[in-house]
Design a protein around this motif. Structure first.
Motif, PDB file in Angstrom:
ATOM      1  N   LYS A 154       0.807  -1.061  -0.093  1.00 47.70           N
ATOM      2  CA  LYS A 154       0.153   0.070  -0.151  1.00 47.70           C
ATOM      3  C   LYS A 154       0.942   1.048   0.042  1.00 47.70           C
ATOM      4  CE  LYS A 154      -4.043  -1.720   2.254  1.00 47.70           C
ATOM      5  NZ  LYS A 154      -4.808  -1.844   3.632  1.00 47.70           N
ATOM      6  N   ASN A 155       2.083   1.301   0.783  1.00 44.08           N
ATOM      7  CA  ASN A 155       3.016   2.489   0.699  1.00 44.08           C
ATOM      8  C   ASN A 155       3.384   2.467  -0.685  1.00 44.08           C
ATOM      9  OD1 ASN A 155       2.117   2.520   3.570  1.00 44.08           O
ATOM     10  ND2 ASN A 155       4.239   1.971   4.164  1.00 44.08           N
ATOM     11  N   ILE A 156       3.830   1.525  -1.163  1.00 38.71           N
ATOM     12  CA  ILE A 156       4.493   1.786  -2.590  1.00 38.71           C
ATOM     13  C   ILE A 156       3.595   2.437  -3.461  1.00 38.71           C
ATOM     14  CG2 ILE A 156       5.310   0.322  -4.533  1.00 38.71           C
ATOM     15  CD1 ILE A 156       6.716  -1.558  -2.512  1.00 38.71           C
ATOM     16  N   GLU A 157       2.113   2.014  -3.466  1.00 38.17           N
ATOM     17  CA  GLU A 157       1.171   2.593  -4.182  1.00 38.17           C
ATOM     18  C   GLU A 157       0.926   4.025  -3.894  1.00 38.17           C
ATOM     19  OE1 GLU A 157      -2.085  -0.291  -3.263  1.00 38.17           O
ATOM     20  OE2 GLU A 157      -1.462  -1.765  -4.728  1.00 38.17           O
ATOM     21  N   GLY A 217      -5.885   4.867  -2.845  1.00 39.44           N
ATOM     22  CA  GLY A 217      -5.872   3.738  -1.969  1.00 39.44           C
ATOM     23  C   GLY A 217      -7.045   3.327  -1.227  1.00 39.44           C
ATOM     24  N   GLU A 218      -7.040   2.421  -0.229  1.00 42.70           N
ATOM     25  CA  GLU A 218      -8.007   2.070   0.300  1.00 42.70           C
ATOM     26  C   GLU A 218      -7.830   2.062   1.900  1.00 42.70           C
ATOM     27  OE1 GLU A 218      -9.514  -1.850  -0.349  1.00 42.70           O
ATOM     28  OE2 GLU A 218      -9.252  -1.747  -2.737  1.00 42.70           O
ATOM     29  N   LEU A 251     -12.695  14.047   3.247  1.00 39.69           N
ATOM     30  CA  LEU A 251     -11.677  13.252   2.712  1.00 39.69           C
ATOM     31  C   LEU A 251     -12.129  12.986   1.045  1.00 39.69           C
ATOM     32  CD1 LEU A 251      -8.795  12.846   3.727  1.00 39.69           C
ATOM     33  CD2 LEU A 251      -9.495  10.515   4.285  1.00 39.69           C
ATOM     34  N   SER A 252     -13.394  12.629   0.918  1.00 38.03           N
ATOM     35  CA  SER A 252     -13.401  11.931  -0.489  1.00 38.03           C
ATOM     36  C   SER A 252     -13.489  13.170  -1.513  1.00 38.03           C
ATOM     37  CB  SER A 252     -14.780  11.223  -0.547  1.00 38.03           C
ATOM     38  OG  SER A 252     -16.006  11.786  -0.102  1.00 38.03           O
ATOM     39  N   ARG A 253     -13.790  14.350  -0.855  1.00 39.90           N
ATOM     40  CA  ARG A 253     -13.883  15.841  -1.588  1.00 39.90           C
ATOM     41  C   ARG A 253     -12.496  16.028  -2.100  1.00 39.90           C
ATOM     42  NH1 ARG A 253     -18.995  18.511  -1.380  1.00 39.90           N
ATOM     43  NH2 ARG A 253     -20.442  17.866   0.006  1.00 39.90           N
ATOM     44  N   ARG A 254     -11.465  15.908  -1.351  1.00 40.67           N
ATOM     45  CA  ARG A 254     -10.238  16.161  -1.256  1.00 40.67           C
ATOM     46  C   ARG A 254      -9.536  15.150  -2.392  1.00 40.67           C
ATOM     47  NH1 ARG A 254      -8.276  18.402   4.742  1.00 40.67           N
ATOM     48  NH2 ARG A 254      -9.741  20.105   4.807  1.00 40.67           N
ATOM     49  N   HIS A 255      -9.789  13.736  -1.734  1.00 44.23           N
ATOM     50  CA  HIS A 255      -9.016  12.829  -2.626  1.00 44.23           C
ATOM     51  C   HIS A 255     -10.164  11.780  -3.314  1.00 44.23           C
ATOM     52  CE1 HIS A 255      -5.551  14.472  -0.909  1.00 44.23           C
ATOM     53  NE2 HIS A 255      -6.016  14.032   0.231  1.00 44.23           N
ATOM     54  N   PRO A 256     -10.743  12.082  -4.460  1.00 40.69           N
ATOM     55  CA  PRO A 256     -11.938  11.198  -4.720  1.00 40.69           C
ATOM     56  C   PRO A 256     -11.693   9.655  -4.983  1.00 40.69           C
ATOM     57  CG  PRO A 256     -11.300  12.796  -6.480  1.00 40.69           C
ATOM     58  CD  PRO A 256     -10.463  13.052  -5.092  1.00 40.69           C
ATOM     59  N   ARG A 257     -10.208   9.533  -5.104  1.00 42.19           N
ATOM     60  CA  ARG A 257      -9.799   8.282  -5.569  1.00 42.19           C
ATOM     61  C   ARG A 257      -9.544   7.274  -4.431  1.00 42.19           C
ATOM     62  NH1 ARG A 257      -5.294   8.784 -10.103  1.00 42.19           N
ATOM     63  NH2 ARG A 257      -4.717  10.620  -8.752  1.00 42.19           N
ATOM     64  N   ILE A 258      -9.701   7.836  -3.234  1.00 37.40           N
ATOM     65  CA  ILE A 258      -9.724   6.667  -2.112  1.00 37.40           C
ATOM     66  C   ILE A 258     -10.924   6.038  -1.837  1.00 37.40           C
ATOM     67  CG2 ILE A 258      -9.704   6.692   0.517  1.00 37.40           C
ATOM     68  CD1 ILE A 258      -7.758   9.260   0.362  1.00 37.40           C
ATOM     69  N   ILE A 259     -10.818   4.744  -1.551  1.00 38.50           N
ATOM     70  CA  ILE A 259     -11.846   3.806  -1.129  1.00 38.50           C
ATOM     71  C   ILE A 259     -12.178   3.512   0.202  1.00 38.50           C
ATOM     72  CG2 ILE A 259     -12.793   1.685  -1.920  1.00 38.50           C
ATOM     73  CD1 ILE A 259     -11.224   1.515  -4.343  1.00 38.50           C
ATOM     74  N   ARG A 280       2.092  -1.388  14.725  1.00 40.67           N
ATOM     75  CA  ARG A 280       1.749  -1.299  13.602  1.00 40.67           C
ATOM     76  C   ARG A 280       1.673  -0.320  12.722  1.00 40.67           C
ATOM     77  NH1 ARG A 280      -4.383  -3.047  11.455  1.00 40.67           N
ATOM     78  NH2 ARG A 280      -3.827  -3.849   9.192  1.00 40.67           N
ATOM     79  N   THR A 281       2.200  -0.582  11.344  1.00 41.71           N
ATOM     80  CA  THR A 281       2.334   0.496  10.429  1.00 41.71           C
ATOM     81  C   THR A 281       1.328   0.731   9.645  1.00 41.71           C
ATOM     82  OG1 THR A 281       4.851   0.136  10.495  1.00 41.71           O
ATOM     83  CG2 THR A 281       4.108   1.423   8.695  1.00 41.71           C
ATOM     84  N   LEU A 282       0.381   1.663   9.756  1.00 45.45           N
ATOM     85  CA  LEU A 282      -0.568   1.977   8.996  1.00 45.45           C
ATOM     86  C   LEU A 282      -0.277   2.714   7.618  1.00 45.45           C
ATOM     87  CD1 LEU A 282      -2.813   3.949  11.666  1.00 45.45           C
ATOM     88  CD2 LEU A 282      -2.987   1.686  10.938  1.00 45.45           C
ATOM     89  N   SER A 283      -0.998   2.481   6.764  1.00 43.64           N
ATOM     90  CA  SER A 283      -0.760   2.881   5.272  1.00 43.64           C
ATOM     91  C   SER A 283      -0.915   4.481   5.453  1.00 43.64           C
ATOM     92  CB  SER A 283      -1.756   2.567   4.527  1.00 43.64           C
ATOM     93  OG  SER A 283      -3.041   2.966   4.652  1.00 43.64           O
ATOM     94  N   PRO A 284      -0.428   5.134   4.448  1.00 43.11           N
ATOM     95  CA  PRO A 284      -0.602   6.618   4.214  1.00 43.11           C
ATOM     96  C   PRO A 284      -2.030   7.232   3.913  1.00 43.11           C
ATOM     97  CG  PRO A 284       1.356   5.858   2.941  1.00 43.11           C
ATOM     98  CD  PRO A 284       0.618   4.725   3.376  1.00 43.11           C
ATOM     99  N   VAL A 285      -2.855   6.283   3.308  1.00 44.43           N
ATOM    100  CA  VAL A 285      -4.478   6.515   3.108  1.00 44.43           C
ATOM    101  C   VAL A 285      -4.855   6.761   4.675  1.00 44.43           C
ATOM    102  CG1 VAL A 285      -6.431   6.007   1.987  1.00 44.43           C
ATOM    103  CG2 VAL A 285      -4.404   6.003   0.787  1.00 44.43           C
ATOM    104  N   ALA A 286      -4.638   5.528   5.338  1.00 40.52           N
ATOM    105  CA  ALA A 286      -5.131   5.467   6.898  1.00 40.52           C
ATOM    106  C   ALA A 286      -4.694   6.760   7.761  1.00 40.52           C
ATOM    107  CB  ALA A 286      -4.950   4.299   7.458  1.00 40.52           C
ATOM    108  N   GLN A 287      -3.541   7.134   7.468  1.00 42.50           N
ATOM    109  CA  GLN A 287      -3.079   8.286   8.240  1.00 42.50           C
ATOM    110  C   GLN A 287      -3.692   9.610   7.873  1.00 42.50           C
ATOM    111  OE1 GLN A 287      -0.811   7.804  10.919  1.00 42.50           O
ATOM    112  NE2 GLN A 287      -1.853   9.810  11.162  1.00 42.50           N
TER     113      GLN A 287
END
Length: 300
Positions: free
Chosen positions: A80-83, A91-92, A113-121, A276-283
């Motif tokens: 996920k971090n690489i993506e 990301g998801e 968050l979806s308004r700012r980053h519409p491709r997040i799932i 646990r390392t959270l993904s950037p999208v989770a952060q």
């Protein structure tokens, strides 16, 4: 040890038998047995107890499986971090939330968050607190947004308070009590009440409030979820007890009555697994939750 063999072990433990695991892995039963045998030979201990109708992990197997879940989760987070590095706005994220927060606060964060980053799932899972904590430990969720409970005291978890919520008595704008400047809960005992569903946090608070006021719990004609109770209260006939957060977020046409309930504020916040390392999208989601929570913490 090979990652493939560890993956086979996890599948066998989940399936409960070598044959079922072979079907899930699209391979043969001898190939599955060979992977397990190689792991047991490498470690020098038996990982599975074999029975006539299946298998079950030994104490050694359970210890290894706990670490397998962590290892594979870290690999998933690495991908996920690489993506995210390739596209930091996609990301998801998997969020667990109890009903009170799933109905108001979490959707507010998702909307921003979806308004700012519409491709997040976004995957929002609404369950009871016990089920959500179990899913978090199994790493099926990235984090939880819940009210603090004894489950959050687990030494494997972090709890970050976002705001503290209180419970209030609400009436419709046309209800006679909405014009009172002073009123006690005992004076409202004979009113028409729409009560929270038995077993809910709000129901426990309501019963404790009436008990502390020295009056019997009202014979309420309605027990319902918050949304239905809000609709009833706005008719001007019913009273009910709500989370102040829910009233603030929904902006319903209701009046909070000047009734003191004998309850302490309930902290709500973010629960994560330690180390646990959270993904950037989770952060990103957590950062947005903190921003939205700031004005809430001041107003409720």
């Amino acid at each position: 040890m090979k990652l493939h063999d560890l993956h086979v072990l996890m599948t066998v433990a989940q399936a409960g038998s070598m044959n079922k695991a072979a079907t899930l892995l699209n391979t043969t039963q001898p190939a599955v047995s060979r992977s397990i045998a190689e792991l047991e030979h490498t470690l020098g201990v038996r990982l599975l107890d074999r029975y006539q109708h299946g298998v079950a992990p030994t104490a050694y197997g359970r210890a290894l499986l706990d670490r397998c879940a962590t290892a594979f989760d870290e690999l998933r987070q690495g991908v996920k971090n690489i993506e995210h590095l390739a596209d930091p706005t996609a990301g998801e994220v998997r969020i667990g939330a109890t009903a009170a927060l799933d109905a108001g606060f979490v959707p507010a964060v998702v909307d921003r968050l979806s308004r700012r980053h519409p491709r997040i799932i976004f995957h929002v899972v609404g369950e009871d607190s016990e089920a959500l904590h179990r899913e978090l430990h199994e790493r099926n969720l990235d984090f939880l947004i819940v009210r603090k409970s004894p489950a959050a005291d687990d030494e494997r978890l972090n709890f970050e308070t976002l705001f503290s919520d209180t419970y209030v008595v609400a009436a419709g704008l046309q209800h006679p009590s909405s014009r009172r400047r002073r009123i006690t809960l005992a004076e409202l005992a004979d009113e028409c009440w729409a009560m929270p569903l038995p077993g809910s946090t709000a129901a426990s608070i309501a019963r404790e409030a009436f008990r502390a006021s020295g009056v019997d719990f009202p014979r309420a004609p309605v027990f319902a979820r918050p949304e239905a109770r809000m609709n009833l209260v706005t008719t001007g006939r019913f009273l009910s007890i709500f989370s102040e957060l829910r009233l603030f977020l929904t902006q319903s046409p209701m009046k909070v009555l000047p009734v003191e309930l004998p309850t302490a504020p309930v902290p709500s916040g973010i629960v994560t697994l330690k180390n646990r390392t959270l993904s950037p999208v989770a952060q990103l989601f957590i950062d947005a939750a903190r921003q939205i929570a700031k004005p809430l913490a001041k107003k409720i």
